[in-house]
Design a protein around this motif. Structure first.
Motif, PDB file in Angstrom:
ATOM      1  N   ALA A 228      52.571  11.379 -44.992  1.00  0.00           N
ATOM      2  CA  ALA A 228      51.142  10.930 -45.358  1.00  0.00           C
ATOM      3  C   ALA A 228      50.329   9.638 -44.716  1.00  0.00           C
ATOM      4  CB  ALA A 228      50.839  10.802 -46.894  1.00  0.00           C
ATOM      5  N   PHE A 229      51.145   8.749 -44.605  1.00  0.00           N
ATOM      6  CA  PHE A 229      50.422   7.572 -43.976  1.00  0.00           C
ATOM      7  C   PHE A 229      50.496   7.793 -42.393  1.00  0.00           C
ATOM      8  CE2 PHE A 229      50.870   3.416 -41.786  1.00  0.00           C
ATOM      9  CZ  PHE A 229      50.462   2.336 -42.554  1.00  0.00           C
ATOM     10  N   GLU A 230      51.477   8.238 -41.774  1.00  0.00           N
ATOM     11  CA  GLU A 230      51.356   8.457 -40.481  1.00  0.00           C
ATOM     12  C   GLU A 230      50.218   9.469 -40.114  1.00  0.00           C
ATOM     13  OE1 GLU A 230      52.625   7.078 -38.052  1.00  0.00           O
ATOM     14  OE2 GLU A 230      54.159   5.847 -39.258  1.00  0.00           O
ATOM     15  N   ASN A 231      50.240  10.606 -40.916  1.00  0.00           N
ATOM     16  CA  ASN A 231      49.042  11.601 -40.878  1.00  0.00           C
ATOM     17  C   ASN A 231      47.699  11.250 -40.679  1.00  0.00           C
ATOM     18  OD1 ASN A 231      50.961  13.453 -40.275  1.00  0.00           O
ATOM     19  ND2 ASN A 231      51.026  14.480 -42.141  1.00  0.00           N
ATOM     20  N   ASP A 232      47.476  10.126 -41.936  1.00  0.00           N
ATOM     21  CA  ASP A 232      46.106   9.717 -42.126  1.00  0.00           C
ATOM     22  C   ASP A 232      45.700   8.864 -40.931  1.00  0.00           C
ATOM     23  OD1 ASP A 232      45.998  10.831 -44.660  1.00  0.00           O
ATOM     24  OD2 ASP A 232      46.546   9.171 -45.621  1.00  0.00           O
ATOM     25  N   ARG A 233      46.702   8.081 -40.350  1.00  0.00           N
ATOM     26  CA  ARG A 233      46.277   7.156 -39.294  1.00  0.00           C
ATOM     27  C   ARG A 233      46.025   7.994 -37.776  1.00  0.00           C
ATOM     28  NH1 ARG A 233      47.056   5.153 -43.742  1.00  0.00           N
ATOM     29  NH2 ARG A 233      46.436   3.102 -43.996  1.00  0.00           N
ATOM     30  N   GLU A 234      46.566   9.136 -37.862  1.00  0.00           N
ATOM     31  CA  GLU A 234      46.469   9.843 -36.626  1.00  0.00           C
ATOM     32  C   GLU A 234      45.098  10.469 -36.574  1.00  0.00           C
ATOM     33  OE1 GLU A 234      48.094  14.043 -34.398  1.00  0.00           O
ATOM     34  OE2 GLU A 234      49.029  13.070 -36.170  1.00  0.00           O
ATOM     35  N   ARG A 235      44.722  10.669 -37.938  1.00  0.00           N
ATOM     36  CA  ARG A 235      43.385  11.737 -38.048  1.00  0.00           C
ATOM     37  C   ARG A 235      42.420  10.457 -38.002  1.00  0.00           C
ATOM     38  NH1 ARG A 235      42.822  14.713 -43.497  1.00  0.00           N
ATOM     39  NH2 ARG A 235      40.631  14.198 -43.679  1.00  0.00           N
ATOM     40  N   ASP A 236      42.547   9.102 -38.584  1.00  0.00           N
ATOM     41  CA  ASP A 236      41.518   8.298 -38.430  1.00  0.00           C
ATOM     42  C   ASP A 236      41.169   8.018 -36.985  1.00  0.00           C
ATOM     43  OD1 ASP A 236      41.312   8.214 -41.245  1.00  0.00           O
ATOM     44  OD2 ASP A 236      42.547   6.186 -41.441  1.00  0.00           O
ATOM     45  N   ARG A 237      42.493   7.847 -36.086  1.00  0.00           N
ATOM     46  CA  ARG A 237      42.286   7.423 -34.684  1.00  0.00           C
ATOM     47  C   ARG A 237      41.487   8.484 -34.138  1.00  0.00           C
ATOM     48  NH1 ARG A 237      47.242   8.387 -33.259  1.00  0.00           N
ATOM     49  NH2 ARG A 237      46.766  10.200 -32.022  1.00  0.00           N
ATOM     50  N   ARG A 238      41.886   9.778 -34.342  1.00  0.00           N
ATOM     51  CA  ARG A 238      41.025  10.743 -33.522  1.00  0.00           C
ATOM     52  C   ARG A 238      39.453  11.152 -33.869  1.00  0.00           C
ATOM     53  NH1 ARG A 238      43.283  16.707 -33.873  1.00  0.00           N
ATOM     54  NH2 ARG A 238      41.826  16.979 -32.454  1.00  0.00           N
ATOM     55  N   LEU A 239      39.201  10.806 -35.246  1.00  0.00           N
ATOM     56  CA  LEU A 239      37.885  10.860 -35.597  1.00  0.00           C
ATOM     57  C   LEU A 239      37.193   9.662 -35.167  1.00  0.00           C
ATOM     58  CD1 LEU A 239      38.368  12.016 -39.561  1.00  0.00           C
ATOM     59  CD2 LEU A 239      37.207  13.316 -37.838  1.00  0.00           C
ATOM     60  N   ALA A 240      37.560   8.469 -35.023  1.00  0.00           N
ATOM     61  CA  ALA A 240      37.065   7.122 -34.609  1.00  0.00           C
ATOM     62  C   ALA A 240      36.707   7.677 -32.917  1.00  0.00           C
ATOM     63  CB  ALA A 240      38.026   5.928 -34.611  1.00  0.00           C
ATOM     64  N   ALA A 241      37.778   8.091 -32.471  1.00  0.00           N
ATOM     65  CA  ALA A 241      37.626   8.381 -30.709  1.00  0.00           C
ATOM     66  C   ALA A 241      36.360   9.317 -30.523  1.00  0.00           C
ATOM     67  CB  ALA A 241      38.880   8.913 -30.201  1.00  0.00           C
ATOM     68  N   ALA A 242      36.240  10.214 -31.742  1.00  0.00           N
ATOM     69  CA  ALA A 242      35.085  11.159 -31.513  1.00  0.00           C
ATOM     70  C   ALA A 242      33.587  10.869 -32.011  1.00  0.00           C
ATOM     71  CB  ALA A 242      35.266  12.458 -32.513  1.00  0.00           C
ATOM     72  N   GLY A 243      33.696   9.306 -32.510  1.00  0.00           N
ATOM     73  CA  GLY A 243      32.540   8.633 -32.689  1.00  0.00           C
ATOM     74  C   GLY A 243      32.093   8.797 -34.233  1.00  0.00           C
ATOM     75  N   PHE A 244      33.293   8.957 -35.054  1.00  0.00           N
ATOM     76  CA  PHE A 244      32.974   8.750 -36.590  1.00  0.00           C
ATOM     77  C   PHE A 244      33.406   7.516 -37.093  1.00  0.00           C
ATOM     78  CE2 PHE A 244      33.412  13.360 -35.951  1.00  0.00           C
ATOM     79  CZ  PHE A 244      32.290  13.997 -36.513  1.00  0.00           C
ATOM     80  N   HIS A 245      32.755   7.043 -37.978  1.00  0.00           N
ATOM     81  CA  HIS A 245      33.160   5.639 -38.667  1.00  0.00           C
ATOM     82  C   HIS A 245      33.845   6.107 -40.062  1.00  0.00           C
ATOM     83  CE1 HIS A 245      32.287   1.463 -39.684  1.00  0.00           C
ATOM     84  NE2 HIS A 245      32.812   1.718 -40.464  1.00  0.00           N
ATOM     85  N   VAL A 246      35.247   5.643 -40.182  1.00  0.00           N
ATOM     86  CA  VAL A 246      35.987   6.210 -41.398  1.00  0.00           C
ATOM     87  C   VAL A 246      36.067   5.010 -42.394  1.00  0.00           C
ATOM     88  CG1 VAL A 246      38.077   7.267 -42.062  1.00  0.00           C
ATOM     89  CG2 VAL A 246      37.103   7.863 -39.594  1.00  0.00           C
TER      90      VAL A 246
END
Length: 280
Positions: A228-246
């Motif tokens: 879950a830790f790894e999955n959360d960091r991956e999604r945060d990275r992808r969302l940040a790259a798309a312009g979202f603030h997490v």
């Protein structure tokens, strides 16, 4: 031995289920039953919390009963109980050591037929004992798991006054945890608009404020594993790259430090960070 509800039962219930007085006495002599207090018996290995409640002359209720029924409740340092119908006619006791004797909604609560209150009676006791948002969170938990309906909850609590009506009006079956309920009600109290359970880039996010401010609420049970830790960091990275603030809030931060988190969120909103366009 026909005992349920934490392995504790009244003598009258054992008789109703078909045991005779001689069979009850014989079971006691053989160690198959243990007397908890007058008129109450337990099986070996019975739930210690239920035994403690009955020994104190009470039954398990409020958040302690709801937790046993697998309903979300906030952790409490006390065991929550209510008095039996006999003791309700006598002097009330609010605390016994680490046991909190809750003030039940007397006109609605039923006699204590067993050692663990039903969900219905536990909710009525919770109404008198806990903050309104916790009642809403418990009802959200029930609705999310299809264990009751909005109309059934309104029938139970809708005539119980302003606190109950407010808690009922804030219910939402889409919420999956008490953390979501607490945080989103905090947003509503400050008239901050949000969307819940939004899908972005193939991910479902807990809360979206404006166009780009995402708030994820991380309970340990769902996010405490390495995967879950790894999955959360991956999604945060992808969302940040798309312009979202997490932003991620832990269960502890949501329950105990929510105002500090809200200060930061209000700061981002004042800077209009939540309204920047996302180039999807």
């Amino acid at each position: 031995m026909p005992i349920e509800a934490g392995g504790v039962a009244r003598r009258s219930e054992l008789l109703r289920q078909g045991l005779t007085v001689n069979e009850i006495d014989q079971a006691r002599r053989h160690g198959e039953l243990q007397r908890v207090r007058w008129g109450w018996y337990s099986l070996p290995g019975a739930d210690p919390a239920v035994i403690r409640a009955v020994k104190a002359g009470t039954v398990l209720s409020c958040v302690s009963s709801l937790k046993r029924h697998d309903v979300w409740t906030r952790d409490s340092q006390h065991l929550h109980t209510r008095q039996t119908e006999y003791r309700q006619r006598h002097k009330r006791v609010r605390y016994r050591n680490d046991i909190k004797v809750c003030m039940a909604a007397e006109r609605e609560s039923r006699p204590c037929a067993g050692p663990v209150d039903s969900i219905r009676d536990a909710l009525l006791t919770m109404l008198e004992c806990r903050p309104g948002w916790e009642l809403t969170a418990a009802m959200d938990s029930l609705l999310n798991r299809n264990r009751t309906t909005h109309s059934e909850l309104w029938d139970l609590l809708g005539h119980r006054g302003g606190k109950a009506v407010k808690a009922l009006s804030q219910m939402d079956e889409r919420r999956e945890s008490g953390s979501e309920t607490r945080f989103q009600l905090a947003l509503e109290s400050e008239q901050i608009s949000y969307q819940m359970q939004v899908r972005l880039l193939g991910y479902r996010v807990d809360t979206l404020i404006g166009r780009r401010l995402i708030v994820e609420l991380d309970g340990w049970s769902a996010h405490g594993t390495r995967k879950a830790f790894e999955n959360d960091r991956e999604r945060d990275r992808r969302l940040a790259a798309a312009g979202f603030h997490v932003i991620r809030l832990t269960h502890q931060q949501t329950m105990e430090q929510l105002e500090a988190a809200m200060v930061d969120i209000r700061t981002l909103i004042r800077r209009r960070e939540h309204l920047r366009r996302v180039p999807l």
